[in-house]
Design a protein around this motif. Structure first.
Motif, PDB file in Angstrom:
ATOM      1  N   THR A 249       0.822  -1.218   0.000  1.00 28.03           N
ATOM      2  CA  THR A 249       0.000   0.000   0.000  1.00 28.03           C
ATOM      3  C   THR A 249       0.857   1.270   0.000  1.00 28.03           C
ATOM      4  OG1 THR A 249      -0.132  -0.177   2.417  1.00 28.03           O
ATOM      5  CG2 THR A 249      -1.943  -1.125   1.134  1.00 28.03           C
ATOM      6  N   THR A 250       2.133   1.132  -0.288  1.00 29.82           N
ATOM      7  CA  THR A 250       3.053   2.276  -0.321  1.00 29.82           C
ATOM      8  C   THR A 250       2.584   3.303  -1.347  1.00 29.82           C
ATOM      9  OG1 THR A 250       4.813   0.673   0.079  1.00 29.82           O
ATOM     10  CG2 THR A 250       5.482   2.907  -0.526  1.00 29.82           C
ATOM     11  N   ILE A 251       2.633   4.594  -0.979  1.00 30.97           N
ATOM     12  CA  ILE A 251       2.240   5.634  -1.918  1.00 30.97           C
ATOM     13  C   ILE A 251       3.342   5.841  -2.950  1.00 30.97           C
ATOM     14  CG2 ILE A 251       0.729   6.790  -0.271  1.00 30.97           C
ATOM     15  CD1 ILE A 251       2.876   8.936   0.085  1.00 30.97           C
ATOM     16  N   THR A 252       2.960   6.237  -4.162  1.00 33.57           N
ATOM     17  CA  THR A 252       3.917   6.366  -5.259  1.00 33.57           C
ATOM     18  C   THR A 252       4.202   7.820  -5.622  1.00 33.57           C
ATOM     19  OG1 THR A 252       2.089   6.101  -6.827  1.00 33.57           O
ATOM     20  CG2 THR A 252       3.337   4.129  -6.241  1.00 33.57           C
ATOM     21  N   SER A 253       3.499   8.770  -5.004  1.00 29.97           N
ATOM     22  CA  SER A 253       3.785  10.196  -5.157  1.00 29.97           C
ATOM     23  C   SER A 253       3.769  10.834  -3.778  1.00 29.97           C
ATOM     24  CB  SER A 253       2.745  10.891  -6.043  1.00 29.97           C
ATOM     25  OG  SER A 253       2.834  10.442  -7.369  1.00 29.97           O
ATOM     26  N   LYS A 254       4.542  11.894  -3.597  1.00 28.69           N
ATOM     27  CA  LYS A 254       4.603  12.531  -2.281  1.00 28.69           C
ATOM     28  C   LYS A 254       3.269  13.159  -1.898  1.00 28.69           C
ATOM     29  CE  LYS A 254       9.550  13.595  -2.041  1.00 28.69           C
ATOM     30  NZ  LYS A 254      10.559  14.667  -1.911  1.00 28.69           N
ATOM     31  N   PHE A 255       2.613  13.788  -2.867  1.00 28.48           N
ATOM     32  CA  PHE A 255       1.374  14.512  -2.580  1.00 28.48           C
ATOM     33  C   PHE A 255       0.331  14.153  -3.640  1.00 28.48           C
ATOM     34  CE2 PHE A 255       4.985  17.085  -1.186  1.00 28.48           C
ATOM     35  CZ  PHE A 255       4.732  17.167   0.165  1.00 28.48           C
ATOM     36  N   ILE A 256      -0.871  13.830  -3.180  1.00 29.92           N
ATOM     37  CA  ILE A 256      -1.927  13.352  -4.068  1.00 29.92           C
ATOM     38  C   ILE A 256      -3.242  14.018  -3.673  1.00 29.92           C
ATOM     39  CG2 ILE A 256      -3.092  11.286  -4.960  1.00 29.92           C
ATOM     40  CD1 ILE A 256      -0.636   9.751  -3.557  1.00 29.92           C
ATOM     41  N   ALA A 257      -4.058  14.312  -4.661  1.00 31.23           N
ATOM     42  CA  ALA A 257      -5.406  14.807  -4.399  1.00 31.23           C
ATOM     43  C   ALA A 257      -6.388  14.068  -5.288  1.00 31.23           C
ATOM     44  CB  ALA A 257      -5.488  16.306  -4.644  1.00 31.23           C
ATOM     45  N   MET A 258      -7.615  13.907  -4.792  1.00 29.08           N
ATOM     46  CA  MET A 258      -8.690  13.333  -5.585  1.00 29.08           C
ATOM     47  C   MET A 258      -9.857  14.306  -5.537  1.00 29.08           C
ATOM     48  SD  MET A 258     -11.819  11.705  -5.760  1.00 29.08           S
ATOM     49  CE  MET A 258     -12.177  11.445  -4.027  1.00 29.08           C
ATOM     50  N   ILE A 259     -10.324  14.725  -6.714  1.00 30.81           N
ATOM     51  CA  ILE A 259     -11.459  15.635  -6.830  1.00 30.81           C
ATOM     52  C   ILE A 259     -12.634  14.869  -7.409  1.00 30.81           C
ATOM     53  CG2 ILE A 259     -12.347  17.728  -7.931  1.00 30.81           C
ATOM     54  CD1 ILE A 259      -9.446  18.730  -8.127  1.00 30.81           C
ATOM     55  N   ASN A 260     -13.775  14.891  -6.747  1.00 34.58           N
ATOM     56  CA  ASN A 260     -14.972  14.276  -7.296  1.00 34.58           C
ATOM     57  C   ASN A 260     -15.606  15.183  -8.346  1.00 34.58           C
ATOM     58  OD1 ASN A 260     -15.374  11.708  -6.234  1.00 34.58           O
ATOM     59  ND2 ASN A 260     -16.400  12.453  -4.399  1.00 34.58           N
ATOM     60  N   ILE A 261     -16.082  14.592  -9.420  1.00 37.33           N
ATOM     61  CA  ILE A 261     -16.860  15.315 -10.428  1.00 37.33           C
ATOM     62  C   ILE A 261     -18.326  15.075 -10.088  1.00 37.33           C
ATOM     63  CG2 ILE A 261     -17.403  15.523 -12.881  1.00 37.33           C
ATOM     64  CD1 ILE A 261     -14.602  14.413 -13.481  1.00 37.33           C
ATOM     65  N   VAL A 262     -19.025  16.133  -9.692  1.00 36.17           N
ATOM     66  CA  VAL A 262     -20.382  15.994  -9.168  1.00 36.17           C
ATOM     67  C   VAL A 262     -21.363  16.841  -9.985  1.00 36.17           C
ATOM     68  CG1 VAL A 262     -21.868  16.306  -7.133  1.00 36.17           C
ATOM     69  CG2 VAL A 262     -19.490  15.584  -6.837  1.00 36.17           C
ATOM     70  N   GLY A 263     -22.453  16.229 -10.405  1.00 37.51           N
ATOM     71  CA  GLY A 263     -23.540  16.961 -11.042  1.00 37.51           C
ATOM     72  C   GLY A 263     -23.386  17.181 -12.533  1.00 37.51           C
ATOM     73  N   VAL A 264     -22.308  17.845 -12.929  1.00 39.13           N
ATOM     74  CA  VAL A 264     -22.013  18.106 -14.346  1.00 39.13           C
ATOM     75  C   VAL A 264     -20.568  17.712 -14.632  1.00 39.13           C
ATOM     76  CG1 VAL A 264     -23.709  19.974 -14.558  1.00 39.13           C
ATOM     77  CG2 VAL A 264     -21.354  20.498 -13.896  1.00 39.13           C
ATOM     78  N   HIS A 265     -20.307  17.331 -15.888  1.00 40.06           N
ATOM     79  CA  HIS A 265     -18.970  16.853 -16.229  1.00 40.06           C
ATOM     80  C   HIS A 265     -17.928  17.968 -16.261  1.00 40.06           C
ATOM     81  CE1 HIS A 265     -21.203  13.248 -17.748  1.00 40.06           C
ATOM     82  NE2 HIS A 265     -20.181  12.676 -17.138  1.00 40.06           N
ATOM     83  N   GLY A 266     -18.350  19.200 -16.511  1.00 42.44           N
ATOM     84  CA  GLY A 266     -17.418  20.321 -16.462  1.00 42.44           C
ATOM     85  C   GLY A 266     -16.431  20.325 -17.616  1.00 42.44           C
ATOM     86  N   PRO A 267     -15.359  21.123 -17.483  1.00 40.89           N
ATOM     87  CA  PRO A 267     -14.391  21.295 -18.578  1.00 40.89           C
ATOM     88  C   PRO A 267     -13.427  20.111 -18.710  1.00 40.89           C
ATOM     89  CG  PRO A 267     -13.709  22.589 -16.694  1.00 40.89           C
ATOM     90  CD  PRO A 267     -15.040  21.986 -16.332  1.00 40.89           C
ATOM     91  N   ILE A 268     -13.916  19.007 -19.273  1.00 42.91           N
ATOM     92  CA  ILE A 268     -13.138  17.772 -19.382  1.00 42.91           C
ATOM     93  C   ILE A 268     -11.848  17.979 -20.185  1.00 42.91           C
ATOM     94  CG2 ILE A 268     -13.134  15.433 -20.321  1.00 42.91           C
ATOM     95  CD1 ILE A 268     -14.759  15.809 -17.732  1.00 42.91           C
TER      96      ILE A 268
END
Length: 361
Positions: A293-312
């Motif tokens: 389960t070791t992380i492969t990048s120092k810093f990571i973020a996850m953003i949910n896409i909610v409601g509309v797909h937005g500027p894909i």
């Protein structure tokens, strides 16, 4: 192995995408052929047809599920002839907030003060014991902020109970927390355990919008305490597969909820960990060795896409951004996909998050 999934949403979809490289086959008990997983395996449409459930189970070597709201009677029936992991015990406890809290109390794991509520009089009594502010929640079926009412004054008691519409409910004391965290772990059939790092979660209107992994400024002792809580739960219920605990950091570390499955706050592991939560769940239920389960990048973020797909197109042009869409139609409050961002510096990560501000409230 032929792996059956009760449900065919995005979690089942990502389980399938992790299972195929390992040589497994997938089938899904779905609500419709338009569900996100429907193109990734043999699909059985569940329309309250017991024969269809039997056909699904008979075609599977092993069965798992993607939601704690799964009908436990179906799991019990399937498990008579086909192995189901996690077991019905994990499902039974986690799909009812009262049973969840009772388990935490039995294991001496801190959680918010609570009292079960089945009537307006029960609610009035519970408020006298727990105080205001407090949160009234349905005991079952609540997710993404649904089935909850924040009571800020006694004038709201009647309104809060009416919102529950007579459902079995629980009143929980309001926790003035510093931040929301979650811990994901996986337990194998042989009892082996692997933990991912604590992550920090930001919600809007009850829906997860942003996860930072690993959570910053987490001491080794805090990580260890969370892992001790997790270990106690996993061993007590003999859980097999991935399990998630949502926590409040507030002086002490309090457990808020348990999810017996792969979790939205762990989607970052697809690009951000040596082995994703989805692959580790597949490994666990198929009696394979668990992955690192070791992380492969120092810093990571996850953003949910909610409601509309937005500027894909903008996302696709963004450096170190990884796009995952779930094949869902746009609808208010609906999770349509997620974006994982990887970086070697917090400044760069924060800059990238700000550049995708359209996806954050």
């Amino acid at each position: 192995m032929k792996i059956g999934v009760l449900g065919a949403g995005q979690l089942g979809r990502m389980l399938a995408l992790s299972a195929y490289p390992l040589g497994h086959q997938m089938r899904f008990l779905a609500l419709s052929e338009e569900d996100p997983s429907s193109l990734l395996g043999k699909t059985f449409i569940h329309n309250n047809n017991s024969e269809m459930v039997r056909n699904f189970a008979d075609s599977s070597d092993i069965v798992t599920y993607e939601s704690e709201n799964t009908d436990v009677t179906i799991v019990n029936e399937i498990s008579k002839n086909t192995k189901v992991f996690p077991s019905d015990k994990s499902l039974y406890i986690s799909q009812h907030r009262g049973r969840e809290k009772a388990l935490l109390e039995a294991l001496k794991i801190p959680c918010a003060p609570y009292q079960m509520v089945n009537s307006l009089d029960d609610l009035k009594s519970a408020i006298k014991n727990i105080g205001i502010p407090s949160i009234l929640k349905t005991a079952t079926d609540g997710y993404d902020g649904k089935g909850q009412f924040l009571i800020k004054s006694e004038n709201q008691i009647h309104e809060a109970w009416e919102k529950m519409d007579g459902a079995d409910s629980i009143l929980e004391g309001f926790i003035n927390f510093k931040r929301e965290l979650s811990l994901i772990a996986v337990r194998g059939i042989d009892g082996s355990l692997e933990y991912y790092p604590l992550v920090e979660n930001s919600h809007h209107e009850g829906i997860l919008r942003l996860t930072i992994a690993p959570a910053q400024n987490i001491s080794a002792s805090l990580q260890k305490k969370a892992e001790e809580y997790m270990s106690s739960i996993l061993k007590e219920i003999k859980h097999v597969g991935v399990l998630t605990i949502e926590l409040f950091e507030s002086g002490d570390l309090l457990v808020n909820e348990i999810a017996p499955r792969v979790h939205n706050s762990g989607h970052w592991t697809i690009e951000g960990a040596q082995t994703s939560q989805f692959e580790n769940h597949i490994r666990a239920i198929t009696e394979s060795p668990l992955g690192q389960t070791t992380i492969t990048s120092k810093f990571i973020a996850m953003i949910n896409i909610v409601g509309v797909h937005g500027p894909i197109q903008k996302v696709l042009k963004t450096k170190n951004a990884h796009l995952h869409l779930y094949n869902k139609e746009e609808r208010t409050g609906r999770k349509l996909g997620h974006i994982t961002l990887t970086s070697n510096s917090t400044d760069e990560l924060n800059k990238t998050i700000r550049s995708l501000k359209e996806y954050l409230p």
